[in-house]
Scaffold this motif. Structure first.
Motif, short mmCIF file in Angstrom:
data_model
loop_
_atom_site.label_atom_id
_atom_site.label_comp_id
_atom_site.label_asym_id
_atom_site.label_seq_id
_atom_site.Cartn_x
_atom_site.Cartn_y
_atom_site.Cartn_z
N LEU B 31 47.27 -52.18 43.23
CA LEU B 31 47.77 -50.82 43.08
C LEU B 31 48.22 -50.54 41.65
CD1 LEU B 31 49.75 -50.54 46.43
CD2 LEU B 31 47.60 -49.43 45.84
N PHE B 34 45.29 -50.11 39.45
CA PHE B 34 44.67 -48.79 39.62
C PHE B 34 45.37 -47.76 38.73
CE2 PHE B 34 45.00 -44.76 42.05
CZ PHE B 34 43.68 -44.36 41.95
N LEU B 218 37.71 -35.24 60.09
CA LEU B 218 36.87 -34.10 59.73
C LEU B 218 37.69 -32.82 59.67
CD1 LEU B 218 33.52 -34.88 61.44
CD2 LEU B 218 33.76 -33.90 59.17
N ILE B 221 39.01 -32.70 56.19
CA ILE B 221 37.94 -32.37 55.24
C ILE B 221 37.66 -30.87 55.28
CG2 ILE B 221 35.47 -32.63 54.75
CD1 ILE B 221 35.67 -35.51 55.68
N VAL B 224 40.58 -28.48 53.97
CA VAL B 224 40.66 -28.42 52.50
C VAL B 224 39.53 -27.56 51.94
CG1 VAL B 224 40.40 -29.80 50.41
CG2 VAL B 224 41.88 -30.61 52.23
N ALA B 225 38.32 -27.76 52.46
CA ALA B 225 37.20 -26.95 51.98
C ALA B 225 37.45 -25.47 52.25
CB ALA B 225 35.91 -27.41 52.67
N LEU B 228 40.09 -24.18 49.90
CA LEU B 228 39.56 -24.05 48.53
C LEU B 228 38.84 -22.71 48.38
CD1 LEU B 228 37.92 -27.56 47.87
CD2 LEU B 228 39.82 -26.61 46.60
N ILE B 239 45.27 -27.18 45.34
CA ILE B 239 44.40 -28.01 44.50
C ILE B 239 43.59 -27.14 43.55
CG2 ILE B 239 42.38 -29.54 44.55
CD1 ILE B 239 43.55 -30.77 47.13
N ILE B 240 43.03 -26.06 44.07
CA ILE B 240 42.20 -25.22 43.20
C ILE B 240 43.06 -24.31 42.33
CG2 ILE B 240 41.77 -23.23 44.72
CD1 ILE B 240 38.67 -23.98 43.74
N VAL B 251 46.96 -30.51 40.80
CA VAL B 251 45.71 -30.88 41.45
C VAL B 251 45.85 -32.26 42.09
CG1 VAL B 251 43.27 -31.41 41.08
CG2 VAL B 251 44.33 -29.49 39.86
N MET B 255 45.89 -33.55 46.01
CA MET B 255 44.96 -34.54 46.55
C MET B 255 45.71 -35.67 47.25
SD MET B 255 42.37 -34.79 43.29
CE MET B 255 41.39 -36.16 43.89
N LEU B 256 46.75 -36.17 46.57
CA LEU B 256 47.50 -37.29 47.15
C LEU B 256 48.20 -36.88 48.44
CD1 LEU B 256 49.00 -38.92 43.93
CD2 LEU B 256 47.15 -39.81 45.36
N VAL B 258 47.23 -34.52 50.55
CA VAL B 258 46.22 -34.43 51.62
C VAL B 258 45.88 -35.84 52.11
CG1 VAL B 258 43.83 -33.84 52.14
CG2 VAL B 258 45.23 -32.27 50.84
N GLY B 259 45.69 -36.75 51.14
CA GLY B 259 45.36 -38.13 51.51
C GLY B 259 46.45 -38.75 52.37
N TYR B 263 46.10 -39.87 56.23
CA TYR B 263 46.41 -41.25 56.61
C TYR B 263 47.43 -41.26 57.75
CZ TYR B 263 46.67 -46.23 55.54
OH TYR B 263 46.56 -47.58 55.59
#
Lengths: 290, 282, 251
Positions: B31, B34, B218, B221, B224-225, B228, B239-240, B251, B255-256, B258-259, B263
């Motif tokens: 980590l 990264f 899904l 996914i 978010v789409a 956006l 994010i956008i 941004v 992302m983090l 949403v991740g 999770y």
């Protein structure tokens, strides 16, 4: 009881002599001795230790057929895995031809309890596997193995398309294609039905009597242990040690008919008595842990 | 030939139950490495990363956002955006599950219903859920409940996205039940309703949970789409929006977040599965 | 029996079409929703234009290229992670941070790093395909009974030969499941990414929406659906050929 005990003493005396003779013979001919010296294997660490084998000593002559008889969980597979080179001993040493074992080697073939033919390879590809890895396939040898093991016509079949007995023969053929000095077999016939098992035992005896190989054969089946072996090594419940070594002085070549003879029954009784207490202890251990 | 490794791994495999300190250290190295690579890329301008954002800035701003500061000037907090996105996923997935599970059970256990329903649904299945968005916008007018507007298009897309994984997995599970279980239950005196309740449903449950888990994935996914494209509030929108305002830390925070939520929700589904299936060995 | 089955299946598809037709044509409940006839006309129209086929080709090529790259990267990586605990500890936690982020959420961040929309779309498809393949490869490798590699080593195979002849084929059924999932997700993410970009079938759909050519939205949806379905069918066929020992088991 006392009769048996005197029996053992006298026999082990003669055994030492013959072992001495065999040892000198082996040194000239070369390969196949296994020497287990003070072997100890401990799994896990920091408070959650499990002593599988504790200070085991065993010498196996070249071309000797030794069966290891022990209750489940007594560490007999661990011993085999140390000889095969899958495990490093925690303490002590395993010497093969006087050299310490360093990892798996094609001179030490292994047959597992469950059939481990590669399901994704045909029978022919499985049998050729060892020589193929060295780019050294002897076609005539492969052909004669197929013949000997009664596998002809099944070259292109996948393992799951074969019966249990045929799968076992194919696995034996795969091992023999490598021409190993030592065959390590971990309860190879325990999954077979009684009749197939008997046929496989005879097949194995044929194979062993034809060639010069050392066999270490693990089993929990007393009858099987005596039928096959020159010597039966009885192991204690965990931590595993050698409890008893029984010389099997039955004539060779043997067939499965021999199990009805008096001498066989006598040996069987001795082995059963020897292992009985250990099996009880092993069961108590298993119930205590679960 | 390095011969020790197999035996080493065996030993490690056995000790795997209790993570030794070295394993924890190695994972930490992973980590930290990264973040370090990210920082080096930013510092030395690898792959245009100098125009991106430094991990330090991101971490500081993320802490601020978690403390309740608005993500953008005069905007909403991360919690509000997360609640909007999360609610869309939750409502969409639950609606999908309520329809997909019964349909899947019916299709999986009855040949006739399979023939009648499966071809039509199978024709719709390969269409990517996001591509329904324009149609959804045309069909569903924005619904207003008091001061809160409920954008149905995003909900619909989430619904479509999670419907098919749940549906197909339920069918798969119902189809592969060993018939002997049903026969055994009948011989023990169960009626067909009992068989359904005591045999079909529990036997299909593992597949349903697998489907739910894929469906939730899904769902994230697609939400978010959709955000956006159609705007917020929501994490996809932030994010956008962060990108438009050239606030790249926003941004990355989006992302983090949403991740992390993705999770967490898949862990939730797993926990639900364990709770519903105490007999499961995994 | 077979006849009745066919009949029911046809009824199913016709009913779908009928519902669509009734909603759009007869009832006129939602006037702006394109009807089946309008879509058929629009499809014929689009099929006559080379620009439509260009978008089809562009999207398909993007998916296949990124999918191929993801396969080539993810399978070896998965084999290593699945086989070596040390390698797994060092790489997997970092990958686990990235995995749950939906691929499409990368779009704005990627505009800074990759600059061109085409590259961004390619990378997003790569991400969408990469993780399912990776995870399934790891799972497949860990599912291979340790005795198979042990048997191979005892028969004289090197580490590499063991990986190639034993671990890889042992993991293949799981890898193949990953590939099928990855293909589906690649098309899902392609559309999402192209809706935001300026080319491909996703853009075709969004452009039809903003230009008010609603029937073309459905034309685009059907095109993407057919391509996605075809890609999965192709993979299934290749998979059956690559894993003969399993197809024989199921037959």
């Amino acid at each position: 009881m006392s009769e048996h005990n005197t029996d053992t003493t006298t026999r082990s005396d003669t055994d030492e002599q013959s072992a001495e003779q065999r040892r000198s013979w082996t040194e000239s001919s070369g390969s196949g001795t296994v020497n287990i010296q003070d072997l100890t294997k401990v799994y896990g660490d920091d408070g959650d230790e499990l002593v599988a084998v504790d200070g085991m000593d065993l010498h196996i002559e070249a071309e000797e057929f030794v069966t290891v008889l022990g209750p489940s969980g007594c560490g007999k597979s661990t011993v085999m895995e140390c000889i095969a080179g899958y495990l490093d001993p925690t303490e002590g040493e395993v010497l093969v031809n006087d050299e310490p074992v360093e990892g798996p080697d094609p001179s030490r073939g292994v047959v597992f309890q469950e059939n481990r033919l590669f399901p994704w390879k045909t029978i022919s590809e499985n049998v050729r596997f060892g020589p193929q890895m060295r780019d050294d396939v002897d076609e005539s040898r492969v052909a004669s193995l197929f013949d000997q093991m009664g596998l002809s016509g099944f070259e292109d079949a996948y393992p799951h398309e074969l019966s249990g007995g045929m799968q076992q023969r194919a696995e034996l053929a795969r091992l023999l294609a490598n021409d190993p000095d030592i065959m390590l077999m971990d309860e190879p016939f325990s999954g077979l039905d009684a009749m197939t098992k008997e046929l496989m035992q005879e097949k194995l005896l044929d194979v062993w009597e034809d060639d010069d190989r050392t066999v270490l054969f693990i089993t929990h089946d007393v009858e099987e242990a005596i039928l096959l072996a020159d010597r039966v090594v009885v192991m204690t419940a965990r931590p595993g040690q050698v409890k008893d070594v029984i010389d099997v002085d039955l004539e060779r070549p043997r067939s499965t008919d021999i199990v009805t003879t008096d001498r066989f029954n006598e040996l069987q009784r001795r082995a059963s008595e020897s292992i009985h207490d250990e099996a009880e202890r092993a069961m108590e251990q298993a119930e205590g842990r679960v | 030939m390095s011969t020790g490794s197999i035996s080493d791994r065996l030993v490690e495999g056995f000790a795997g139950g209790l993570p030794s300190p070295t394993r924890g250290v190695r994972k930490l190295v992973s980590l930290v490495g990264f973040v370090a690579v990210w920082w080096l890329f930013y510092e030395f301008g690898v792959l245009n990363f100098e125009h991106f954002v430094s991990p330090v800035t991101t971490i500081v701003e993320f802490a601020g956002a978690l403390a309740g500061q608005p993500l953008t000037e005069g905007g909403d907090t991360i919690y509000l955006h997360a609640v909007y996105s999360g609610a869309r996923v939750a409502v969409g997935v639950v609606a999908a599950a309520l329809l997909a599970i019964p349909l899947g059970l019916v299709v999986g256990t009855s040949d006739r219903w399979e023939n009648l329903l499966y071809p039509a649904l199978e024709a719709l299945r390969p269409i990517p859920p996001i591509s329904w968005l324009p149609i959804a916008i045309i069909v569903f007018p924005a619904l207003a409940l008091g001061s809160i507007s409920v954008p149905l298009p995003a909900l619909f897309v989430v619904f479509i996205g999670s419907f098919f994984p749940i549906f197909t997995n339920t069918i798969e599970g119902a189809r592969t039940i060993e018939t002997e279980y049903g026969q055994a239950a009948r011989s023990l005196g169960a009626g067909s309703g009992d068989v359904f309740r005591h045999v079909v449903l529990p036997a299909t449950l593992p597949s349903i949970i697998t489907g739910l888990s894929l469906g939730v994935g899904l769902g994230w996914i697609t939400v978010v789409a959709a955000e956006l494209l159609t705007g917020g509030p929501g994490l996809g929108y932030i994010i956008i929006q962060g990108s438009r305002l050239l606030q790249n830390q926003v941004v990355v925070i989006g992302m983090l977040a949403v991740g992390a939520l993705g999770y967490a929700t898949s862990a939730l589904v797993e926990a639900l599965g364990n709770w519903l299936m105490p007999w499961s060995t995994e | 029996m077979a006849y009745a089955r066919r009949l029911e299946q046809s009824a199913s598809l016709l009913a779908l079409l009928a519902i669509w037709a009734v909603v759009t044509m007869l009832v006129g409940a939602i006037p702006s929703l394109p009807s089946p006839v309008e879509v058929v006309v629009a499809f014929a129209d689009a099929a006559a234009r080379s620009s439509f086929w260009q978008e089809v080709g562009r999207s398909t090529f993007r998916v296949y290229l990124s999918f191929a790259i993801a396969t080539v990267v993810a399978i070896p990586l998965g084999l290593l992670i699945g086989r070596s605990e040390i390698f797994s500890d060092l790489t997997f936690p970092a990958l686990e941070v990235l995995r749950p982020i939906p691929p499409i959420a990368w779009y704005p961040a990627l505009t800074i790093i990759l600059l061109t929309p085409a590259n961004i779309v390619r990378f997003i498809i790569f991400l969408a395909a990469f993780f399912p393949i990776l995870l399934n490869t790891i799972e497949g490798v860990r599912g291979v009974e340790e005795e198979y590699p042990q048997a191979a080593r005892s028969l004289g195979a090197t580490q590499f030969q063991t990986m190639r002849h034993v671990v890889l084929p042992g993991a293949l059924p799981s890898i193949y499941t990953g590939l099928v999932n990855a293909m589906g997700l690649a098309w899902v993410s392609l559309v999402a990414a192209e809706l935001l970009s300026s080319s491909g079938l996703g853009y075709f759909i969004w452009n039809a929406f903003t230009a008010g050519e609603y029937p073309n939205i459905v034309v685009g949806m059907i095109a993407v659906g057919v391509l996605g379905y075809g890609s999965s069918a192709l993979l299934r066929r290749l998979g059956a050929r690559a894993i003969p020992w399993l197809s024989a088991a199921n037959a």
